[in-house]
Motif scaffolding. Sequence first.
Motif, PDB file in Angstrom:
ATOM      1  N   GLU A 159      -5.806 -24.536 -41.425  1.00  0.00           N
ATOM      2  CA  GLU A 159      -3.837 -24.476 -41.610  1.00  0.00           C
ATOM      3  C   GLU A 159      -4.107 -23.444 -40.824  1.00  0.00           C
ATOM      4  OE1 GLU A 159      -2.005 -26.429 -43.463  1.00  0.00           O
ATOM      5  OE2 GLU A 159      -2.826 -27.506 -44.843  1.00  0.00           O
ATOM      6  N   ARG A 198      -0.999 -21.703 -40.269  1.00  0.00           N
ATOM      7  CA  ARG A 198       0.610 -21.142 -40.185  1.00  0.00           C
ATOM      8  C   ARG A 198      -0.605 -20.035 -41.785  1.00  0.00           C
ATOM      9  NH1 ARG A 198       4.868 -18.811 -39.888  1.00  0.00           N
ATOM     10  NH2 ARG A 198       5.857 -17.677 -41.159  1.00  0.00           N
ATOM     11  N   PHE A 199      -1.737 -21.016 -42.353  1.00  0.00           N
ATOM     12  CA  PHE A 199      -2.405 -20.143 -43.238  1.00  0.00           C
ATOM     13  C   PHE A 199      -2.761 -18.822 -42.739  1.00  0.00           C
ATOM     14  CE2 PHE A 199      -6.492 -19.229 -45.372  1.00  0.00           C
ATOM     15  CZ  PHE A 199      -5.654 -18.461 -47.032  1.00  0.00           C
ATOM     16  N   THR A 250      -0.874 -15.956 -41.714  1.00  0.00           N
ATOM     17  CA  THR A 250      -0.053 -14.868 -42.272  1.00  0.00           C
ATOM     18  C   THR A 250      -0.988 -14.400 -42.824  1.00  0.00           C
ATOM     19  OG1 THR A 250       1.330 -16.823 -42.906  1.00  0.00           O
ATOM     20  CG2 THR A 250       1.434 -15.025 -44.240  1.00  0.00           C
ATOM     21  N   THR A 251      -2.310 -14.740 -43.316  1.00  0.00           N
ATOM     22  CA  THR A 251      -3.576 -13.957 -44.022  1.00  0.00           C
ATOM     23  C   THR A 251      -3.627 -13.080 -43.262  1.00  0.00           C
ATOM     24  OG1 THR A 251      -3.496 -16.263 -45.238  1.00  0.00           O
ATOM     25  CG2 THR A 251      -5.345 -13.742 -45.571  1.00  0.00           C
ATOM     26  N   LYS A 268      -2.147 -11.644 -40.417  1.00  0.00           N
ATOM     27  CA  LYS A 268      -1.530 -10.473 -40.584  1.00  0.00           C
ATOM     28  C   LYS A 268      -0.980  -9.306 -41.732  1.00  0.00           C
ATOM     29  CE  LYS A 268       2.511 -12.634 -38.263  1.00  0.00           C
ATOM     30  NZ  LYS A 268       3.799 -13.649 -38.455  1.00  0.00           N
ATOM     31  N   LEU A 269      -1.028 -10.300 -42.652  1.00  0.00           N
ATOM     32  CA  LEU A 269      -1.544  -8.843 -44.555  1.00  0.00           C
ATOM     33  C   LEU A 269      -3.003  -8.235 -44.716  1.00  0.00           C
ATOM     34  CD1 LEU A 269      -0.637 -12.623 -46.561  1.00  0.00           C
ATOM     35  CD2 LEU A 269       0.364  -9.715 -47.006  1.00  0.00           C
ATOM     36  N   LYS A 300      -2.290  -5.892 -41.303  1.00  0.00           N
ATOM     37  CA  LYS A 300      -1.820  -4.838 -42.134  1.00  0.00           C
ATOM     38  C   LYS A 300      -2.235  -3.806 -43.792  1.00  0.00           C
ATOM     39  CE  LYS A 300       3.650  -6.618 -41.495  1.00  0.00           C
ATOM     40  NZ  LYS A 300       3.806  -5.550 -41.000  1.00  0.00           N
ATOM     41  N   LYS A 301      -3.209  -4.745 -43.974  1.00  0.00           N
ATOM     42  CA  LYS A 301      -4.237  -4.114 -45.289  1.00  0.00           C
ATOM     43  C   LYS A 301      -5.029  -2.265 -44.128  1.00  0.00           C
ATOM     44  CE  LYS A 301      -3.059  -5.988 -49.335  1.00  0.00           C
ATOM     45  NZ  LYS A 301      -3.092  -5.910 -50.699  1.00  0.00           N
ATOM     46  N   MET A 339     -10.641 -20.075 -56.248  1.00  0.00           N
ATOM     47  CA  MET A 339      -9.855 -21.362 -55.426  1.00  0.00           C
ATOM     48  C   MET A 339      -8.284 -21.472 -55.041  1.00  0.00           C
ATOM     49  SD  MET A 339     -10.791 -22.670 -59.630  1.00  0.00           S
ATOM     50  CE  MET A 339     -12.126 -22.952 -59.853  1.00  0.00           C
ATOM     51  N   LYS A 340      -8.183 -22.403 -54.434  1.00  0.00           N
ATOM     52  CA  LYS A 340      -6.694 -22.032 -54.224  1.00  0.00           C
ATOM     53  C   LYS A 340      -5.575 -22.660 -55.015  1.00  0.00           C
ATOM     54  CE  LYS A 340      -7.822 -23.560 -48.862  1.00  0.00           C
ATOM     55  NZ  LYS A 340      -7.462 -24.996 -48.556  1.00  0.00           N
ATOM     56  N   PRO A 341      -4.546 -22.190 -55.035  1.00  0.00           N
ATOM     57  CA  PRO A 341      -4.298 -21.076 -54.291  1.00  0.00           C
ATOM     58  C   PRO A 341      -4.890 -19.844 -54.781  1.00  0.00           C
ATOM     59  CG  PRO A 341      -2.336 -22.391 -55.622  1.00  0.00           C
ATOM     60  CD  PRO A 341      -3.604 -22.721 -55.938  1.00  0.00           C
ATOM     61  N   ALA A 342      -5.300 -19.221 -53.960  1.00  0.00           N
ATOM     62  CA  ALA A 342      -6.155 -17.784 -54.106  1.00  0.00           C
ATOM     63  C   ALA A 342      -5.084 -16.518 -53.928  1.00  0.00           C
ATOM     64  CB  ALA A 342      -7.421 -17.519 -53.664  1.00  0.00           C
ATOM     65  N   ASP A 343      -4.861 -15.365 -54.620  1.00  0.00           N
ATOM     66  CA  ASP A 343      -3.834 -13.688 -54.774  1.00  0.00           C
ATOM     67  C   ASP A 343      -4.748 -13.240 -53.411  1.00  0.00           C
ATOM     68  OD1 ASP A 343      -1.774 -13.823 -56.173  1.00  0.00           O
ATOM     69  OD2 ASP A 343      -3.299 -11.277 -55.891  1.00  0.00           O
ATOM     70  N   LEU A 344      -3.881 -12.446 -52.476  1.00  0.00           N
ATOM     71  CA  LEU A 344      -4.646 -12.120 -51.643  1.00  0.00           C
ATOM     72  C   LEU A 344      -5.747 -11.104 -51.833  1.00  0.00           C
ATOM     73  CD1 LEU A 344      -4.477 -11.678 -48.387  1.00  0.00           C
ATOM     74  CD2 LEU A 344      -3.022 -10.057 -48.875  1.00  0.00           C
TER      75      LEU A 344
END
Lengths: 563, 152
Positions: free
Chosen positions: B12, B14-15, B18-19, B21-22, B25-26, B103-108
């Motif tokens: 994916e 887009r996944f 985005t991830t 970027k996240l 940033k961290k 497990m999806k959907p996983a929290d960042l």
Amino acid sequence: MKASHYERMRRIILISMILVPFIPFFIILSIGYFAFTSSLESSTLATMRRIVSDHRQMIAGFLGERRADLTFIAETHAFEYLRQPDNLHFVFKNLQRQSGAFVDIGIFDESGLHLAYQGPFLLAGKRYDQEEWFKEVMKTGYYISDIFMGFRNAPHFIIAVVRREQDRQWIIRATIDPYTFSDIVRQVRVGKTGEAYIVSAGGLFQTERRSGGGLMRKDPDYLRYGPPHEGIRTYVRADAAGETYVYATTWLKDGKWMLVVRQEKADAFAALRSAGYRIFLIMVVGGCAIIAAAFYMTGWIIRRMKRVDTEKDRLEEQLIRAHRLAELGEMSAGFAHEINNPLQIVRSEQALIEMNLSDLKLPEDGPEMKEIRDSLNQIKLQLNRCAGITQAILKFGRKTDAKAEDVDLRKFLPEVVAMVAKKAEVHGIDLTHRIDGATAPVKGDSGQLQQVMLNLLNNAMDAILAAHGPQGGILKVEAGPWRDDRVEIRVIDNGCGISPENQARIFSPFFTTKPVGQGTGLGLSICYGIIGNMGGVMEIKSKEGDGATAIVRLPASRAARAA
Amino acid sequence: MEKMKMMLVDDEERFLSTTEKLLSKKGFSVVTAQSGADALEMLERSLIHVVILDVKMPGMDGIETLREIKRRHPLTEVIMLTGHATVESAVDGLKSGASDYLMKPADLDDVVAKAEEAFDRRRRLEEKIRLAQSKRFMKSPREILKGAEGEA
């Protein structure tokens, strides 16, 4: 459609059940009847034949004796002696002592002159040389006549013998009373209507016939007897009056007389008729019995068939439902799996928005900012809810190789019950369990079985709370052997029950009666799948408002059974 | 101290973006790959400590990729990201050498926590290796001496 199918089935079975025994039954009776009939007929005819034969003997004997009487007189007395009326009278008296049938006696010379006569008529001096009998006796030496009227004008018949000496011939003649003779013949009695009589070759009665027919009358049936024949003939024929008779006939006196013995057929074969009635009665009674048995058996078979069909339909329905559940499970698992990827992206995006928002360093106390934060939280909450659903679905749909171990329900069930004991206590539910000591272990995954039991117990407690609130609840867990090789677990509650329409859908995935967000509707579907995988069945029985009983039947472990 | 380098592998796009970027940033160093083959190629070119690998991908799937990574780069930590909520696919992964699963959907935050855990493990492992190597290095002159005495 279904009803007419049974109706057709019923007709086919009924017809074959009546016909199959009835045909041999009918054949046996018919064979018996015909065998009996023919044997009875032949024995009846044989009897008639014997009577005729005896009678012929007797008649021939009678006539022979009378002739012998005359021959004896002719041989032992001289012509001159006999022509004296006093002597003849003396001889005649002796003769009458021999046989009362003699009416008169007379002596004739060879020219046919009636020389001497002893009897009730005045016949002496008459000439007989033109008479038929005289010619005949001169030719053959003796003569027995038919009955005729003669000079005396009364029915009689005569016996004449010739005495031949060297120089002359003379004749001794006696008249026989036809009524005496008639009585001898008539004395035959067979059954009610049997009779015997003699008819001359000319068709005149020589003896009286009991059923009508005086001496010398024309026999109306004469032509029916057929031409003269040797021996004895028997036949069945209708007479002139239309009555059917069994006849036995024989010819006497060198074909001059015919002896007839006859009996009405109905009388002769009376035994036959009664046998016929009896056979008919047996046929009717036996037929009724066969028909009654056929009706009873057919009813029984059709009832059995209906029951088996109903059972079959039920099993088919169960199979279809299980199949549909499995398909649904697979489909929803695939669906949930696919949903997870977009969910993952949405979650990342949401995190990114949150992070960017923090980086903007906007004042956090503005109303817009609060709303945005609130929305983001809501998105996160709903995402978690979605994740919960998809995970439940995946659990439901998965095909696992569950561990197969022997689970001892006598230990296992109390443990599970203990897990919910606290919750039950809090809600004022009286939770009890009763496990039969003979309960065999079952083969399965104890984790999964625990999941099933907890699900059932929680459902039951929810139902109890809905019906009774925090007191008055009763929840029982029972287990015991079921039908030799199975184990039955029952979870019985006195909760709100399940309506019939909900019962039909209770194992369908996503079916729930709980408020939105409080249940996925997958619990019982998953349980159903687990129990199915363990080779068991699960059903829920309930009357709305009157509690429910969940029944789980599992095969007992084979190892345990062998032990 | 060495900085953790992560690689995200998922089909994916887009996944991934985005991830990435996240995580950037961290403050993490992140690269992405859209397939197992891409991931392997990238591993050849640059040093990567932790791989976060989707189980279900077109082409070379997650488990296959995992085995290949472990064969070529045994020290690389791999965290499986599974769409299946089942333990089985996770167990499969763990048996093939993955260090953890999500497990999806996983929290960042979960992703980060697991990644750091894995990175720590890797660092400890590297430390041990270095220590072992240096011990051997320190030991060897003495051994050489011993050997010389024995010969003398």
